[in-house]
Design a protein around this motif. Structure first.
Motif, PDB file in Angstrom:
ATOM      1  N   ALA A   1       0.824  -1.214   0.000  1.00  0.00           N
ATOM      2  CA  ALA A   1       0.000   0.000   0.000  1.00  0.00           C
ATOM      3  C   ALA A   1       0.852   1.256   0.000  1.00  0.00           C
ATOM      4  O   ALA A   1       0.399   2.324  -0.435  1.00  0.00           O
ATOM      5  N   TYR A   2       2.094   1.148   0.484  1.00  0.00           N
ATOM      6  CA  TYR A   2       2.961   2.310   0.581  1.00  0.00           C
ATOM      7  C   TYR A   2       3.890   2.463  -0.611  1.00  0.00           C
ATOM      8  O   TYR A   2       4.590   3.476  -0.731  1.00  0.00           O
ATOM      9  N   ALA A   3       3.894   1.467  -1.499  1.00  0.00           N
ATOM     10  CA  ALA A   3       4.725   1.570  -2.695  1.00  0.00           C
ATOM     11  C   ALA A   3       4.349   2.786  -3.555  1.00  0.00           C
ATOM     12  O   ALA A   3       5.244   3.492  -4.049  1.00  0.00           O
TER      13      ALA A   3
ATOM     14  N   ASN B   1     -11.082  -5.171  -0.351  1.00  0.00           N
ATOM     15  CA  ASN B   1     -10.412  -5.492  -1.611  1.00  0.00           C
ATOM     16  C   ASN B   1      -9.108  -4.713  -1.645  1.00  0.00           C
ATOM     17  O   ASN B   1      -9.074  -3.539  -2.027  1.00  0.00           O
ATOM     18  N   PHE B   2      -8.031  -5.358  -1.241  1.00  0.00           N
ATOM     19  CA  PHE B   2      -6.766  -4.645  -1.099  1.00  0.00           C
ATOM     20  C   PHE B   2      -6.206  -4.203  -2.444  1.00  0.00           C
ATOM     21  O   PHE B   2      -5.919  -3.026  -2.664  1.00  0.00           O
ATOM     22  N   TRP B   3      -6.044  -5.148  -3.373  1.00  0.00           N
ATOM     23  CA  TRP B   3      -5.377  -4.849  -4.633  1.00  0.00           C
ATOM     24  C   TRP B   3      -6.230  -4.009  -5.573  1.00  0.00           C
ATOM     25  O   TRP B   3      -5.708  -3.129  -6.274  1.00  0.00           O
ATOM     26  N   GLY B   4      -7.532  -4.237  -5.585  1.00  0.00           N
ATOM     27  CA  GLY B   4      -8.387  -3.541  -6.540  1.00  0.00           C
ATOM     28  C   GLY B   4      -8.968  -2.240  -6.042  1.00  0.00           C
ATOM     29  O   GLY B   4      -9.480  -1.446  -6.839  1.00  0.00           O
ATOM     30  N   ALA B   5      -8.882  -1.977  -4.725  1.00  0.00           N
ATOM     31  CA  ALA B   5      -9.514  -0.780  -4.177  1.00  0.00           C
ATOM     32  C   ALA B   5      -8.573   0.049  -3.303  1.00  0.00           C
ATOM     33  O   ALA B   5      -8.414   1.260  -3.510  1.00  0.00           O
ATOM     34  N   VAL B   6      -7.945  -0.580  -2.325  1.00  0.00           N
ATOM     35  CA  VAL B   6      -7.068   0.168  -1.421  1.00  0.00           C
ATOM     36  C   VAL B   6      -5.842   0.704  -2.159  1.00  0.00           C
ATOM     37  O   VAL B   6      -5.458   1.867  -1.998  1.00  0.00           O
ATOM     38  N   LEU B   7      -5.220  -0.130  -2.985  1.00  0.00           N
ATOM     39  CA  LEU B   7      -4.010   0.299  -3.682  1.00  0.00           C
ATOM     40  C   LEU B   7      -4.249   1.495  -4.608  1.00  0.00           C
ATOM     41  O   LEU B   7      -3.457   2.449  -4.607  1.00  0.00           O
TER      42      LEU B   7
END
Length: 465
Positions: free
Chosen positions: A295-297, A345-351
């Motif tokens: 998430a911090y990348a 949804n980490f990859w599709g929403a949070v990122l």
């Protein structure tokens, strides 16, 4: 430049890497939510209060000398953190670490400001700011990879790595940097430093402490009022001191004042998200540390790509437009994060939401530093750097304390089965964690909107002045 970036990176990484490691620290040391907050806040308290003393000490004793002493103390305290047997010991070691950082961080920017001619200073500050911001954002990524690969106790090595990095910074400093002259006529404001630590500590203690979601107690209210009273005494000391560590006259410059107000709001929101997002993703959703660190990348990528350009553009058109635009992008990112958290949804929403935050920070980091350092005379750069760094660290301190109570109360209101940030595979725990964090994200959004409005109004006033 290399010595300054290395040393300031140590301070910024240790300020941010704790966020991703806190769930593992809690499990390893049996720490409560309040203790977890103070593992972060003990560092921020001494750093934010005494960084003003560090800036003034650099001006009086010589920036390179004070800078080197801060690095040495920081490294020693880091080793104590690495071997901490209990949460209380770690909190104490973190406070000493913050003391070392208080004498280390302001010297880095001030040395660069003195070393480069005015026509190259904006670009140099942009390079330093980009490197510092990128390393701050890289902290959680480094921690995530290490914790996932090495297990929960590897957080100790996160502190131990400061030893070789600190020694390398000291080598560059004492072999490549000329010792700058001291200014014996400049005093060091010890009463101001003591009152700042006490006042900020009382305020932070009052704001934190809602471990199980209870409302603020009378004792916390009294502590908060006492802290405000001590801070008023601090301002009185600064107004009367012959050698104030925070000369109030600097704030008569509207550009300097607005830049510091913007710094407080932007970094308050940024620190709140940086601290509590890993807790909900790791503790509530059950994601691994390495996944969470992704998430911090976007922060690292966009800050690295945009800061140099933003610094040069701020030098040509002024920082106001960039600060307003960046604050609005940040507000949009925090709003997006609040809306997508329930999806888990980490990859599709949070990122993607974090990408907006990366763009926003990339637009504001360098212009903030340029605005602050460009508004004071060369002989006051150490003090100005200390004040701005103090404002940023104070905002982080207050954000972690205040939002800690927000998430605790929000988690309790949602009838969570444990405490916010604990690692637990339970649908009710995840739902309550989501509900608590959403409040933090919306608060961050509103604070950035307010910062944008204040900067727009204040920037126009400064331009007319």
């Amino acid at each position: 430049m290399a010595a300054a970036i290395l040393a300031s990176s140590l301070g910024f990484i240790d300020g941010s890497i704790v966020a991703i490691a806190l769930p593992a620290m809690r499990m390893s040391l049996g720490a409560s939510l309040v203790e977890a907050q103070w593992i972060s806040n003990a560092y921020m308290l001494t750093l934010s209060a005494l960084i003003l003393v560090g800036g003034a000490a650099g001006d009086r004793l010589g920036l390179a000398r004070v800078f080197g002493g801060g690095i040495a103390l920081f490294v020693l305290a880091s080793m104590a953190c690495a071997f901490a047997p209990t949460a209380s010991f770690l909190i104490s070691a973190r406070a000493v670490q913050g003391l070392g950082a208080a004498f280390m961080v302001p010297g880095s920017l001030a040395l660069i400001s003195r070393a480069y001619p005015k026509e190259e200073r904006g670009k140099a500050i942009g390079t330093w700011a980009a490197a510092a911001a990128v390393t701050s954002a890289l902290g959680p990524i480094i921690g995530g990879v290490a914790l996932t690969v090495g297990g929960p106790d590897v957080w100790r090595w996160i502190f131990a790595v400061n030893l070789p990095l600190g020694l390398l910074a000291l080598y560059f400093l004492f072999t490549k940097v000329e010792q700058d002259p001291s200014q014996p006529e400049r005093g060091i404001d010890i009463p101001g430093g003591v009152s700042a630590v006490l006042g900020l500590g009382l305020i932070a203690w009052a704001l934190s402490g809602a471990e199980h979601g209870e409302a603020v107690s009378k004792a916390s209210l009294y502590l908060g009022l006492a802290g405000i009273g001590v801070m008023l005494v601090f301002l009185r000391i600064e107004a009367r001191s012959p050698h104030p560590m925070m000369p109030l006259s600097l704030f008569q410059n509207s550009g300097f004042a607005v830049a510091n107000v913007a710094s407080f709001g932007i970094y308050f929101a940024f620190s709140a998200i940086l601290m509590y997002l890993p807790m909900v993703v790791i503790g509530g959703w059950g994601e691994s540390e390495i996944t969470t660190s992704a998430a911090y990348a976007p922060l690292s990528v966009f800050i690295a790509l945009l800061s140099g350009y933003a610094g040069r553009l701020a030098g040509r058109i002024g920082p106001t437009s960039l600060l307003v635009g960046g604050s609005l992008v940040l507000a949009a990112g925090y709003a997006a994060l609040a809306l997508v958290i329930p999806t888990q949804n980490f990859w599709g929403a949070v990122l993607p939401a974090m990408c907006l935050q990366g763009i926003g920070m990339g637009l504001v980091v360098a212009p903030l530093s340029t605005a602050v350092m460009g508004s004071v005379a060369p002989h006051a750069t150490g003090t100005a750097s200390g004040i701005n760094n103090a404002v940023i660290r104070m905002s982080s301190l207050i954000a972690v304390a205040a939002m800690g109570s927000v998430v605790a109360i929000g988690y309790g209101a949602a009838e969570g089965p444990a405490t916010f940030g604990e690692i637990m595979q339970d649908p009710g725990h995840a739902a309550a964690s989501n509900a608590a964090f959403i409040k933090v994200a919306w608060a961050a959004c509103v604070i950035c909107l307010i910062s944008a409005a204040i900067t727009a109004i204040g920037g126009r006033s400064a331009a007319r002045g």
